[in-house]
Design a protein around this motif. Structure first.
Motif, PDB file in Angstrom:
ATOM      1  N   LEU A  93      32.004  35.494  26.250  1.00  0.00           N
ATOM      2  CA  LEU A  93      33.240  35.280  27.010  1.00  0.00           C
ATOM      3  C   LEU A  93      33.594  36.554  27.780  1.00  0.00           C
ATOM      4  O   LEU A  93      33.469  37.663  27.269  1.00  0.00           O
ATOM      5  CB  LEU A  93      34.391  34.909  26.074  1.00  0.00           C
ATOM      6  N   CYS A  94      34.045  36.364  28.999  1.00  0.00           N
ATOM      7  CA  CYS A  94      34.408  37.489  29.852  1.00  0.00           C
ATOM      8  C   CYS A  94      35.660  38.188  29.307  1.00  0.00           C
ATOM      9  O   CYS A  94      36.634  37.526  28.947  1.00  0.00           O
ATOM     10  CB  CYS A  94      34.656  36.986  31.268  1.00  0.00           C
ATOM     11  N   GLU A  95      35.617  39.514  29.253  1.00  0.00           N
ATOM     12  CA  GLU A  95      36.761  40.265  28.710  1.00  0.00           C
ATOM     13  C   GLU A  95      37.956  40.272  29.668  1.00  0.00           C
ATOM     14  O   GLU A  95      39.079  40.530  29.260  1.00  0.00           O
ATOM     15  CB  GLU A  95      36.339  41.705  28.405  1.00  0.00           C
ATOM     16  N   ASP A  96      37.709  40.027  30.925  1.00  0.00           N
ATOM     17  CA  ASP A  96      38.809  40.034  31.889  1.00  0.00           C
ATOM     18  C   ASP A  96      39.462  38.665  32.049  1.00  0.00           C
ATOM     19  O   ASP A  96      40.665  38.535  31.891  1.00  0.00           O
ATOM     20  CB  ASP A  96      38.311  40.531  33.251  1.00  0.00           C
ATOM     21  N   CYS A  97      38.659  37.645  32.349  1.00  0.00           N
ATOM     22  CA  CYS A  97      39.261  36.343  32.652  1.00  0.00           C
ATOM     23  C   CYS A  97      39.114  35.347  31.499  1.00  0.00           C
ATOM     24  O   CYS A  97      39.707  34.273  31.520  1.00  0.00           O
ATOM     25  CB  CYS A  97      38.652  35.763  33.936  1.00  0.00           C
ATOM     26  N   GLY A  98      38.318  35.716  30.464  1.00  0.00           N
ATOM     27  CA  GLY A  98      38.162  34.827  29.319  1.00  0.00           C
ATOM     28  C   GLY A  98      37.223  33.655  29.559  1.00  0.00           C
ATOM     29  O   GLY A  98      37.016  32.834  28.675  1.00  0.00           O
ATOM     30  N   LEU A 122      31.501  41.208  30.995  1.00  0.00           N
ATOM     31  CA  LEU A 122      32.254  40.597  32.091  1.00  0.00           C
ATOM     32  C   LEU A 122      31.408  39.544  32.792  1.00  0.00           C
ATOM     33  O   LEU A 122      30.183  39.673  32.857  1.00  0.00           O
ATOM     34  CB  LEU A 122      32.631  41.664  33.132  1.00  0.00           C
ATOM     35  N   CYS A 123      32.065  38.527  33.309  1.00  0.00           N
ATOM     36  CA  CYS A 123      31.338  37.568  34.120  1.00  0.00           C
ATOM     37  C   CYS A 123      31.027  38.234  35.465  1.00  0.00           C
ATOM     38  O   CYS A 123      31.604  39.270  35.809  1.00  0.00           O
ATOM     39  CB  CYS A 123      32.135  36.279  34.307  1.00  0.00           C
ATOM     40  N   LEU A 124      30.138  37.632  36.194  1.00  0.00           N
ATOM     41  CA  LEU A 124      29.667  38.237  37.430  1.00  0.00           C
ATOM     42  C   LEU A 124      30.813  38.491  38.409  1.00  0.00           C
ATOM     43  O   LEU A 124      30.897  39.538  39.039  1.00  0.00           O
ATOM     44  CB  LEU A 124      28.616  37.319  38.068  1.00  0.00           C
ATOM     45  N   GLN A 125      31.716  37.526  38.489  1.00  0.00           N
ATOM     46  CA  GLN A 125      32.853  37.655  39.417  1.00  0.00           C
ATOM     47  C   GLN A 125      33.738  38.850  39.071  1.00  0.00           C
ATOM     48  O   GLN A 125      34.099  39.638  39.945  1.00  0.00           O
ATOM     49  CB  GLN A 125      33.698  36.383  39.379  1.00  0.00           C
ATOM     50  N   CYS A 126      34.069  38.981  37.794  1.00  0.00           N
ATOM     51  CA  CYS A 126      34.927  40.091  37.371  1.00  0.00           C
ATOM     52  C   CYS A 126      34.199  41.426  37.525  1.00  0.00           C
ATOM     53  O   CYS A 126      34.805  42.432  37.899  1.00  0.00           O
ATOM     54  CB  CYS A 126      35.378  39.896  35.929  1.00  0.00           C
ATOM     55  N   GLN A 127      32.907  41.424  37.222  1.00  0.00           N
ATOM     56  CA  GLN A 127      32.112  42.633  37.391  1.00  0.00           C
ATOM     57  C   GLN A 127      32.151  43.085  38.852  1.00  0.00           C
ATOM     58  O   GLN A 127      32.382  44.249  39.149  1.00  0.00           O
ATOM     59  CB  GLN A 127      30.666  42.361  36.969  1.00  0.00           C
TER      60      GLN A 127
HETATM   61 ZN   LIG Z   1      35.561  37.078  34.295  1.00  0.00          ZN
END
Ligand SMILES: [Zn+2]
Length: 113
Positions: free
Chosen positions: A81-86, A102-107
């Motif tokens: 799970l992404c630490e920023d957006c979950g 992080l997911c690619l978008q948040c990264q």
């Molecule tokens: Zn994310």
């Protein structure tokens, strides 16, 4: 937890073993070769080797920390799970980088900052 998650866990555990073995090897090398203290200080090669080992060790320790963090997430059920957006981190991304947080978008968003 599904089968794919288990395979990521296995890879992370293997990676942890490898990193710890590597750190141990570096530690032994430094004991056999104490560097600055017993050698002439202006031995440029020695100084360079020490700096290189230190950088390598720091890099390994940082990686080991990331691997341990990822393994801890299996225990509390937040692995993948992404630490920023979950949101769920893409499987393909985890395959390339099993300790991604992080997911690619948040990264991408962070890299832009
Ligand atoms: Zn994310």
């Amino acid at each position: 937890m599904d089968r794919a998650d288990e395979s990521f866990r296995k890879r992370l555990e293997e990676e942890r073993e490898r990193l710890m073995a590597e750190l141990e090897r570096l530690g032994v090398m430094e004991q056999e070769n104490p560097g600055y203290s017993t050698h002439i200080a202006d031995d440029a090669t020695e100084v360079f080797e020490n700096a290189k080992n230190q950088a390598l060790r720091q890099n390994l320790q940082r990686l080991l920390g990331q691997v341990n963090d990822a393994l801890a997430k299996f225990d509390n059920g937040t692995y993948g799970l992404c630490e920023d957006c979950g949101g769920r981190i893409d499987r393909a991304r985890l395959k390339a980088l099993p300790y991604a947080t992080l997911c690619l978008q948040c990264q991408r968003q962070r890299e832009r900052l």
